[in-house]
Design a protein around this motif. Structure first.
Motif, PDB file in Angstrom:
ATOM      1  N   ARG A   1       8.363  15.630  24.458  1.00 52.63           N
ATOM      2  CA  ARG A   1       9.140  14.804  25.392  1.00 52.63           C
ATOM      3  C   ARG A   1       9.530  13.544  25.277  1.00 52.63           C
ATOM      4  O   ARG A   1      10.384  12.950  25.936  1.00 52.63           O
ATOM      5  N   GLN A   2       8.991  12.905  24.163  1.00 55.65           N
ATOM      6  CA  GLN A   2       9.478  11.461  23.858  1.00 55.65           C
ATOM      7  C   GLN A   2      10.515  11.860  22.641  1.00 55.65           C
ATOM      8  O   GLN A   2      10.416  12.814  21.964  1.00 55.65           O
TER       9      GLN A   2
ATOM     10  N   ASN B   1      18.380  13.379  29.783  1.00 57.80           N
ATOM     11  CA  ASN B   1      16.995  13.643  30.512  1.00 57.80           C
ATOM     12  C   ASN B   1      17.061  13.236  31.901  1.00 57.80           C
ATOM     13  O   ASN B   1      16.338  13.821  32.667  1.00 57.80           O
ATOM     14  N   ASP B   2      17.564  11.837  32.180  1.00 59.25           N
ATOM     15  CA  ASP B   2      17.448  11.537  33.362  1.00 59.25           C
ATOM     16  C   ASP B   2      18.381  12.697  34.473  1.00 59.25           C
ATOM     17  O   ASP B   2      17.833  12.797  35.728  1.00 59.25           O
ATOM     18  N   ALA B   3      19.520  13.016  34.029  1.00 55.61           N
ATOM     19  CA  ALA B   3      20.211  13.931  34.670  1.00 55.61           C
ATOM     20  C   ALA B   3      19.529  15.443  34.817  1.00 55.61           C
ATOM     21  O   ALA B   3      19.997  16.113  35.726  1.00 55.61           O
ATOM     22  N   HIS B   4      18.704  15.729  33.851  1.00 54.51           N
ATOM     23  CA  HIS B   4      18.189  16.983  34.010  1.00 54.51           C
ATOM     24  C   HIS B   4      16.742  16.793  33.662  1.00 54.51           C
ATOM     25  O   HIS B   4      16.116  17.208  32.365  1.00 54.51           O
TER      26      HIS B   4
ATOM     27  N   CYS C   1      16.702  17.114  26.488  1.00 55.26           N
ATOM     28  CA  CYS C   1      17.713  16.709  25.328  1.00 55.26           C
ATOM     29  C   CYS C   1      16.652  15.844  24.328  1.00 55.26           C
ATOM     30  O   CYS C   1      15.970  14.844  24.929  1.00 55.26           O
ATOM     31  N   ARG C   2      16.463  16.221  23.231  1.00 52.63           N
ATOM     32  CA  ARG C   2      15.351  15.776  22.043  1.00 52.63           C
ATOM     33  C   ARG C   2      16.235  14.812  21.054  1.00 52.63           C
ATOM     34  O   ARG C   2      17.319  15.061  20.841  1.00 52.63           O
TER      35      ARG C   2
ATOM     36  N   ARG D   1       5.725   4.685  22.138  1.00 52.23           N
ATOM     37  CA  ARG D   1       7.177   5.111  22.856  1.00 52.23           C
ATOM     38  C   ARG D   1       7.785   6.322  22.041  1.00 52.23           C
ATOM     39  O   ARG D   1       8.434   6.932  22.781  1.00 52.23           O
ATOM     40  N   TYR D   2       7.577   6.480  20.668  1.00 54.25           N
ATOM     41  CA  TYR D   2       8.084   7.675  20.006  1.00 54.25           C
ATOM     42  C   TYR D   2       6.894   8.290  19.662  1.00 54.25           C
ATOM     43  O   TYR D   2       5.924   7.664  19.553  1.00 54.25           O
ATOM     44  N   GLN D   3       6.963   9.591  19.422  1.00 45.68           N
ATOM     45  CA  GLN D   3       5.925  10.576  18.943  1.00 45.68           C
ATOM     46  C   GLN D   3       6.202  10.554  17.360  1.00 45.68           C
ATOM     47  O   GLN D   3       7.407  10.973  17.106  1.00 45.68           O
TER      48      GLN D   3
END
Ligand code: ADP
Ligand code: ZN
Ligand code: ZN
Length: 697
Positions: free
Chosen positions: A153-154, A288-291, A301-302, A322-324
């Motif tokens: 997710r990140q 991701n904000d849009a979907h 989107c990754r 913040r990042y994985q």
């Protein structure tokens, strides 16, 4: 009554024209539509923008000339990306938007464009045979990374050793995304054009030619248009490209890969000085904000940032969650990373370009049929030509820099302004015939290696083959490809080159890599120099030992006068995390990025006084603006190379502990900068520009 249409055109922010202008049309047009509009005496391409058309004198509003509605409008996320890039990097949205479109699009009218699209629709995509070789089974580490990707997710930081098989992870990640949705698209970026053909071949083999398209500055304008249209229409499902591809129109974008994410070439150095890596993260966030997806599902989107030596910015983001992070320490096939050998320059014969032990090591490799790579960060023969009698040096008449001696074509060339002349026979000042080169570059190293190994024979009894690869040897079209091929085919025993040889190549027979002349970076005033040197040596070393079937151990040699330097300690252990931890500690203590945020304003003028005067006036004009209480404005200073092509250059650094405060201040300051430019302090100024998150100070 006609509708008023907001349109962005390519007005540079410096022109003082606002980003969005108003035209008229009989009916409203959807945002993202391409239009042709009159601007002054010209007709230009524009994009219908969001929001209300700005107020304009109704009698002065001119009609839209033509609507290019054969093309689907550019979607909302693309427009947001462009608008954000304009705001963040202090340029006009129109400038960024129009620069992001392929150049021929700016010239075509509606009829030509429609014809173009029709012709494209008729072209049958090349038939794809079955993949020549079946894809390899993922290694355990690759499988684990891919499982991490499947749920991510990140943003992901793929921290994988050189040769750990990152590309295979990208290929399978793309596969996952494309399989999950027939409309999905993936964007894969690499730092250099010369890496795209290799990557293109691998993607085309896996997914079929028709699915893959390339976008980079090495394409002809017509090719770029074709690629761009393929991406925009959704027909190309995979776009491979360099930094400019971050602005491709990709309506189905589900995955962005940034390979070798630490590479400085992701940062543009002119126009809008954007970072394609940072924009990749932002672009995915917009998607991701849009979907939005439910907690239990991966992000729509990754993003994967991949590197063996991540930028400290990205590493810090992974450290703070913040990042994985996905980690792949092992090399495919179990090959070992090269062993570090430091050659102490304090204990070498005087004047030796290469330490005798290094020459011996090279000779052994040649005899065994293995390849070596020699790295030096200067092209030409020697950086300066000098006269020991009177002290003359080969200065450039137009720059505060020396002209470089190129022995092959007997020229003195300025690498800043291009000024070139023939090498003088004698000292131009005193007539001394004995003028000598100082320091060394690729040409000299090539010469020295060839001489030192002249007595050595290859395994097949042939004489040794030494070649050089740098910006000079690869200037002609196709020469770089030819040189790389010769290297892959084993026709070259020793390759001497600049950092371009260190990047990403999967050479199979290299067992020795050596770095020469690296010490300047250890003590540079640029706080990023150690980071860059570490990654350069690690990446260069990563070219060695990639074929585990070659029995002899691979080695990374470094000639240095400072073998005790802590940087080499971490390098010896291939310990990027330890190096990064140390650097981040230093940076935090000194309040440097990524713990602080910077911007530079650069000014160029006929005199240093004017350049600095403009910056000082601009600085004064910033007093009391929003955000200024959290921003430090340093005094203007000349650049290291102060004069280039008879233009004086100065810069001013802005720093803040808060990115938001810096952005707030820059936005408020922009009009003041424009005003200063138009006022008395701007007289005699040649140009100025803001660089947000600059890479070099
Ligand atoms: P990196 O980009 O991490 O340096 P590459 O992607 O170039 O590494 O991979 C190194 C080599 O290993 C390549 O020749 C690649 O074809 C090969 N390779 C990658 N994954 C596998 C795998 N799972 N099985 C066999 N070979 C692999
Ligand atoms: Zn002289
Ligand atoms: Zn010059």
């Amino acid at each position: 009554m006609d509708a008023l249409i907001p349109v962005v055109v390519a007005t540079p922010s410096h022109s003082g024209l606002s980003a969005v202008l108003t035209w008229a049309h009989p009916h409203p047009l959807p945002p993202g539509t391409l239009v042709r509009v009159p601007l002054g005496s010209r007709e230009v391409l524009g994009i219908v923008w969001d929001g209300e058309a700005p107020d304009a004198d109704p009698t002065a509003v001119r009609p839209v000339t033509e609507v290019l509605d054969a093309l689907a409008p550019l979607d909302g996320r693309w427009r947001e990306l462009v608008a954000f890039a304009g705001r963040y990097y202090q340029r006009g949205a129109g400038e960024v938007a129009l620069a992001a479109l392929p150049p021929p699009l700016r010239e075509l009218d509606g009829v030509q464009l429609a014809r173009r699209l029709k012709r494209r629709a008729k072209v049958t995509p090349p038939a794809d045979g079955a993949p020549a070789t079946p894809p390899p089974e993922p290694s355990a580490e690759q499988a684990e990374a891919l499982a991490g990707f499947a749920a991510a997710r990140q943003p992901l930081l793929l921290f994988g050793s050189t040769g750990s098989g990152k590309t295979e992870v990208y290929l399978r990640a793309v596969q996952q995304v494309l399989d999950a949705d027939p409309a999905a698209q993936a964007l894969v970026m690499v730092p250099e054009i010369n890496l795209t053909p290799q990557l293109e071949a691998r993607f085309a083999e896996r997914f079929g030619r028709a699915q893959v398209t390339a976008l980079h500055s090495g394409l002809t304008p017509a090719q770029r248009l074709t690629s761009w249209l393929a991406a925009h229409s959704g027909q190309a499902r995979i776009v491979l490209g360099t930094r400019l591809a971050v602005f491709a129109s990709l309506p189905g974008l589900r995955l962005v890969v940034v390979d070798e994410e630490h590479d400085p070439s992701y940062k543009s150095q002119d126009g809008a000085r954007y970072s394609a890596r940072d924009l990749a993260i932002y672009r995915a966030k917009l998607e991701n904000d849009a979907h939005p997806t439910p907690e239990c599902e991966p992000a729509h989107c990754r993003v994967i940032l991949g590197s063996a030596t991540p930028s400290l910015e990205s590493w810090h983001a992974a450290e703070t969650g913040r990042y994985q992070r996905l980690t792949m320490p092992a090399r495919i096939g179990g090959g070992a990373l090269p062993r570090l050998r430091l050659l102490d320059l304090n204990h070498q014969p005087r004047g030796a370009v290469l330490a005798p032990a290094l020459v011996d090591a090279l000779a052994e490799r040649v005899a065994r049929g293995e390849q070596s790579l020699l790295l030096i960060n200067r092209r030409g023969y020697a950086p300066v030509l000098a006269c020991h009698d009177c002290g003359w040096k080969s200065g450039c008449p137009a720059c505060s820099a020396h002209r470089v001696f190129h022995k092959l074509d007997r020229t003195l060339r300025c690498h800043h302004c291009g000024h070139t002349s023939r090498v003088p026979r004698a000292c131009p000042e005193c007539g001394n015939l004995d003028i000598t080169p100082l320091g060394r570059g690729t040409e000299q190293l090539e010469e020295v290696v060839a001489q030192s190994l002249a007595h050595v024979r290859r395994a097949d009894g042939q004489p040794v083959r030494v070649t050089r690869m740098d910006a000079d040897s690869t200037r002609l079209k196709g020469s770089l490809e030819a040189q790389l091929q010769a290297m892959h085919d084993g026709e070259v025993d020793v390759l001497v080159g600049t950092q371009m040889v260190a990047k990403g190549h999967d050479f199979r027979r290299i067992t020795l890599v050596a770095g020469v002349g690296v010490d300047a970076a250890l003590f540079s005033s640029d706080f990023r120099a150690p980071e860059r040197l570490f990654s350069l040596l690690m990446q260069a070393g990563g070219r060695a030992g990639r074929d585990a079937t070659i029995q002899s151990p691979s080695e990374l040699w470094v000639q240095t006068g400072y073998p005790q330097h802590p940087l080499f300690e971490a390098l010896k252990r291939h310990d990027y995390p330890a190096f990064a931890a140390q650097q981040l500690k230093d940076r935090e203590a000194a309040a440097m990025p990524p713990f602080a945020f910077q911007a530079l304003v650069r000014a160029e003028a006929r005199t240093q006084d004017v350049a600095q005067g403009f910056l000082q006036a601009a600085s004064d004009a910033g007093t009391g603006l929003p955000g200024q209480d959290q921003v430090t404005l340093f005094p203007p200073v000349p650049l290291t190379v102060q004069r280039v092509a008879n233009v004086e250059r100065a810069q001013m650094l802005l720093e803040s502990p808060s990115r938001a405060a810096l952005q707030r201040f820059l936005a408020a300051w922009q009009p003041a900068l424009l005003q200063t430019r138009q006022g008395p302090a701007g007289r005699g100024l040649v140009r100025w520009a803001v660089d947000v998150d600059p890479l070099g100070l």
